[in-house]
Design a protein around this motif. Structure first.
Motif, PDB file in Angstrom:
ATOM      1  N   MET A  58       0.813  -1.213   0.000  1.00 34.62           N
ATOM      2  CA  MET A  58       0.000   0.000   0.000  1.00 34.62           C
ATOM      3  C   MET A  58       0.846   1.263   0.000  1.00 34.62           C
ATOM      4  O   MET A  58       0.299   2.367  -0.044  1.00 34.62           O
ATOM      5  CB  MET A  58      -0.912  -0.001   1.229  1.00 34.62           C
TER       6      MET A  58
ATOM      7  N   ARG B 298       1.093   8.393  -3.424  1.00 41.10           N
ATOM      8  CA  ARG B 298       0.386   9.160  -4.455  1.00 41.10           C
ATOM      9  C   ARG B 298      -0.651  10.091  -3.835  1.00 41.10           C
ATOM     10  O   ARG B 298      -0.768  11.258  -4.221  1.00 41.10           O
ATOM     11  CB  ARG B 298      -0.277   8.194  -5.438  1.00 41.10           C
ATOM     12  N   ILE B 299      -1.414   9.574  -2.860  1.00 39.78           N
ATOM     13  CA  ILE B 299      -2.441  10.412  -2.220  1.00 39.78           C
ATOM     14  C   ILE B 299      -1.792  11.541  -1.427  1.00 39.78           C
ATOM     15  O   ILE B 299      -2.273  12.679  -1.414  1.00 39.78           O
ATOM     16  CB  ILE B 299      -3.327   9.546  -1.313  1.00 39.78           C
TER      17      ILE B 299
ATOM     18  N   ASP C  90      -7.446  -3.375   0.231  1.00 36.52           N
ATOM     19  CA  ASP C  90      -8.032  -2.917  -1.026  1.00 36.52           C
ATOM     20  C   ASP C  90      -7.590  -1.467  -1.246  1.00 36.52           C
ATOM     21  O   ASP C  90      -8.123  -0.530  -0.631  1.00 36.52           O
ATOM     22  CB  ASP C  90      -9.555  -3.026  -0.968  1.00 36.52           C
ATOM     23  N   ALA C  91      -6.612  -1.261  -2.125  1.00 38.19           N
ATOM     24  CA  ALA C  91      -6.023   0.068  -2.320  1.00 38.19           C
ATOM     25  C   ALA C  91      -7.036   1.095  -2.816  1.00 38.19           C
ATOM     26  O   ALA C  91      -7.081   2.219  -2.295  1.00 38.19           O
ATOM     27  CB  ALA C  91      -4.827  -0.037  -3.260  1.00 38.19           C
ATOM     28  N   PRO C  92      -7.873   0.822  -3.826  1.00 40.01           N
ATOM     29  CA  PRO C  92      -8.841   1.837  -4.280  1.00 40.01           C
ATOM     30  C   PRO C  92      -9.819   2.263  -3.183  1.00 40.01           C
ATOM     31  O   PRO C  92     -10.124   3.453  -3.043  1.00 40.01           O
ATOM     32  CB  PRO C  92      -9.566   1.137  -5.437  1.00 40.01           C
ATOM     33  N   LYS C  93     -10.332   1.301  -2.395  1.00 39.56           N
ATOM     34  CA  LYS C  93     -11.262   1.655  -1.314  1.00 39.56           C
ATOM     35  C   LYS C  93     -10.571   2.507  -0.267  1.00 39.56           C
ATOM     36  O   LYS C  93     -11.157   3.481   0.248  1.00 39.56           O
ATOM     37  CB  LYS C  93     -11.834   0.386  -0.683  1.00 39.56           C
TER      38      LYS C  93
ATOM     39  N   ALA D  87      -7.995   4.486  -0.730  1.00 34.79           N
ATOM     40  CA  ALA D  87      -7.750   5.815  -1.299  1.00 34.79           C
ATOM     41  C   ALA D  87      -9.020   6.660  -1.292  1.00 34.79           C
ATOM     42  O   ALA D  87      -8.993   7.859  -0.943  1.00 34.79           O
ATOM     43  CB  ALA D  87      -7.205   5.664  -2.714  1.00 34.79           C
ATOM     44  N   ASN D  88     -10.148   6.076  -1.667  1.00 36.97           N
ATOM     45  CA  ASN D  88     -11.414   6.821  -1.664  1.00 36.97           C
ATOM     46  C   ASN D  88     -11.797   7.254  -0.255  1.00 36.97           C
ATOM     47  O   ASN D  88     -12.318   8.365  -0.062  1.00 36.97           O
ATOM     48  CB  ASN D  88     -12.526   5.966  -2.274  1.00 36.97           C
TER      49      ASN D  88
ATOM     50  N   THR E  39       0.295   3.593  -3.087  1.00 33.94           N
ATOM     51  CA  THR E  39      -0.982   4.312  -3.060  1.00 33.94           C
ATOM     52  C   THR E  39      -0.951   5.455  -2.067  1.00 33.94           C
ATOM     53  O   THR E  39      -1.433   6.571  -2.352  1.00 33.94           O
ATOM     54  CB  THR E  39      -2.113   3.326  -2.704  1.00 33.94           C
TER      55      THR E  39
END
Length: 667
Positions: free
Chosen positions: A45, A51-52, A101-104, A106-107, A48
């Motif tokens: 992770m 980047r954020i 879960d990287a997308p979750k 990040a959101n 991710t």
């Protein structure tokens, strides 16, 4: 090197309470990844998060990795392998996220940054407290555990009932004409002759009788299929008492066994009528042979318990008599006030007490005593200290009187219960057709180790196999969450290992030596007690679990290769003289020299594999060559010339010291 430095600046490292307190003081949104030492943080992770941090968060987003093993507020996450992310603002937790879960993730971080920028009201939680999501997960987990325990208890109970039904079926089939009676503690040993009188008329024969110390566990088994069991209060009184238990053989023509024994009990407990005799001219009643026993004892009142005070018939009669006397006094004094007689009685008692006190004072002269014995004032206990001790003393428990009427004889009203009593109290009568009970499983615990230590652990397992009945490789050491990887230690060698893999053992706690031996390998988990160990063992090793101890053929070949070496005939010929001479110089015994393990007589071919162990070269001076040549070794021959046998002494001349001479076999 630059990338490593960026990674260190990206996430702060928190290992102590002070580090956590310092990090929580930062402004903005704080995202803490909580991990256990044995698992480590989620490295996948990092990209991710970087980047954020660079694109969205900036200085308003601070990241950290927290080791739950050493931080007090995060102890609840210890021993967990699932990635956990805590979100905090102004030192308080606002959200939590599980998984990788990287997308979750990040959101969620972006959403929390937006809420923080809007200054929206949020529900805050202490970092050490459970959040609603955690409470719900804990509730579901506890319910799952309770359900599993309930299912296991029901399954165990059903298995026990099925076994008892099987045993009692065999007893009823092989002993169809027997029954058992249990007498109360009021029946003494010398009363058996009287007890036998009604039995003769009912065609009953007592084949065995015993005075046994019964327990509540015995009655728990006896009552499993009984329709008229003894009450719990009676069983509580009989627990640990010595009772007379009789094994009867009944004539089938007399009727069903429960009915015949019930008639027998009635004959013992009914009132009899005696014919006229010299003392009584008319028929007169006689007391029963055995009578019930009334027992009164004190029991502690449980919190919230509601009860009605029991009054015996004798006490009730006394109360009626006292009430009648009080009514008579009221009528004689011409008043209906029930308090009057009580007040007069109290006044009379006070006057009598004053008179006795006055007489005592007149009989004893007025004397004063100085009780100061010169003791130190420091030893004097003040009234305040006494009051404190009285206040500190625990309150006495509230008790109530309980009365129990114990029957003199108890007879079950169905045949299966009689067969159960034979199983419990007269097991010797079933030796011919009923096998002994299976040995109960000894108390045990669960011990887990890192899978990388499996070779060392398995050495102990093989040496103490009886104490370690089951083992396996699992994804973790958490009971209920760990998944089985393989039940074979050999198959795991061909799999891709993980740092979280554990070898889990079921260790019988019969001897502590096995546990002490295993402790040296630093277990990652050990059951706190045998009760926890039993429940955890059922989750790791259900009843249908079987450990696979078979060695695969390919593994067997590898093990065989490890024990063998490749020996060329020329190498044996070149090294043999030096080995023999070195043995002769050091005086080593014959077994110290090992050349080859093969016992075949044929010489080895070039490139042939020979086992490491071989018959030792002889150093006996009686058979050693005298001209320096090397004698042939069994299982090997030289390739150039045959062995020289002329220098060897004759067999009849070879004698061992202090031993009878024997003829050596001719080669």
């Amino acid at each position: 090197m630059a990338r490593r430095g960026v990674a260190q600046q990206l996430q702060a490292e928190i290992k102590t309470d002070a580090d956590l307190e310092k990090f929580l003081a930062r402004p903005g949104l704080l995202v803490l990844e909580v991990y256990s030492e044995w698992c480590g943080p989620c490295l996948g992770m990092v990209g991710t998060l970087r980047r954020i941090k660079l694109e969205v968060g900036g200085d308003n987003l601070h990241l950290a990795i927290c080791q739950s093993d050493t931080v007090t507020a995060l102890k609840r996450f210890n021993k967990k392998s699932e990635p956990t992310w805590l979100f905090a603002i102004r030192g308080q937790a606002v959200n939590i996220f599980y998984g990788s879960d990287a997308p979750k993730l990040a959101n969620l971080i972006i959403k929390e940054l937006e809420l923080m920028a809007q200054s929206a009201p949020r529900t805050m939680y202490n970092i050490a407290d459970l959040q609603p999501v955690e409470k719900e997960a804990l509730r579901i987990k506890n319910e799952t555990i309770e359900k599993a325990e309930r299912i296991e208890t029901e399954k165990k109970y059903k298995k026990r009932i099925d076994y008892l039904n099987h045993c009692t079926d065999l007893i009823m089939e092989n002993l169809p004409d027997v029954g058992v009676t249990i007498f109360g503690p009021q029946v003494s040993r010398d009363m058996f002759k009287k007890l036998s009188e009604p039995a003769d008329h009912l065609k009953m024969q007592c084949k065995d009788r015993r005075y046994l110390e019964v327990s509540s566990a015995d009655f728990e088994v006896v009552n499993y299929a009984c329709k008229n069991p003894l009450s719990a209060d009676i069983i509580e009184v009989l627990d640990g008492k010595e009772l007379l238990v009789c094994f009867w053989k009944i004539d089938p023509s007399s009727g069903p066994i429960p009915h015949v024994l019930a008639t027998y009990a009635h004959e013992l407990t009914k009132e009899r009528v005696a014919p006229p005799d010299e003392e009584f001219s008319a028929p007169h009643p006689l007391p029963p042979i055995i009578s019930p026993l009334k027992v009164k004892f004190e029991v502690e009142v449980q919190e919230g318990e509601v009860w009605v005070e029991e009054v015996s018939s004798e006490e009730e009669v006394k109360l009626k008599v006292e009430r009648a006397k009080s009514v008579t006094r009221d009528e004689s004094r011409g008043t209906k006030d029930h308090d009057g007689p009580d007040d007069d009685g109290e006044e009379e008692a006070i006057e009598e007490e004053e008179e006795v006190h006055a007489v005592a004072q007149s009989a004893v002269p007025d004397m004063t005593f100085d009780l100061n014995l010169g003791l130190d004032d420091d030893d004097h206990v003040s009234e305040e200290e006494v009051e404190e001790e009285e206040e500190a003393a625990p309150p006495k428990p509230i008790t109530r009187t309980k009365r129990v009427k114990i029957p003199p004889i108890w007879v079950a009203n169905n045949r299966r219960t009689h067969a159960t009593m034979v199983y419990v109290f007269f097991r010797s009568q079933t030796v011919g057709f009923l096998p002994p009970d299976p040995v109960p499983e000894p108390p045990h615990i669960i011990m887990a180790f890192e899978a990388s230590k499996r070779d060392d652990v398995m050495e102990v397992v093989e040496a103490t196999r009886e104490d370690i009945p089951q083992y396996g490789i699992f994804t973790s050491d958490i009971a209920g969450e760990a998944k089985l990887i393989t039940n074979s230690i050999y198959k795991y060698d061909d799999m891709a290992p993980s740092r979280t893999d554990r070898i889990v053992l079921k260790v019988n706690k019969v001897q502590s030596n096995t546990m002490l031996t295993l402790v040296q390998f630093e277990p990652t988990y050990c059951s706190s007690n045998v009760n926890s160990g039993r429940l955890e063992a059922l989750k790791f090793f259900p009843e249908d679990y079987k450990t696979d101890e078979a060695v695969p053929p390919d593994v067997q070949k590898r093990l065989t290769k490890k024990k063998t070496i490749v020996v060329e005939p020329e190498v044996v010929e070149e090294q043999l003289p030096s080995i023999v001479s070195a043995t002769a110089l050091t005086g080593a015994p014959e077994s110290a020299v090992t050349v080859a393990e093969s016992t075949e007589v044929e010489p080895p071919q070039p490139g042939e594999t020979l086992h490491a162990e071989a018959p030792a070269a002889s150093t006996d001076p009686a058979v050693a060559p005298t001209d320096g040549t090397v004698p042939p070794v069994q299982g090997t021959t030289t390739a150039q010339e045959p062995p020289n046998t002329e220098t060897a002494p004759a067999p009849e001349q070879a004698t061992a010291p202090e031993a009878p001479t024997e003829s050596a076999p001719a080669e």
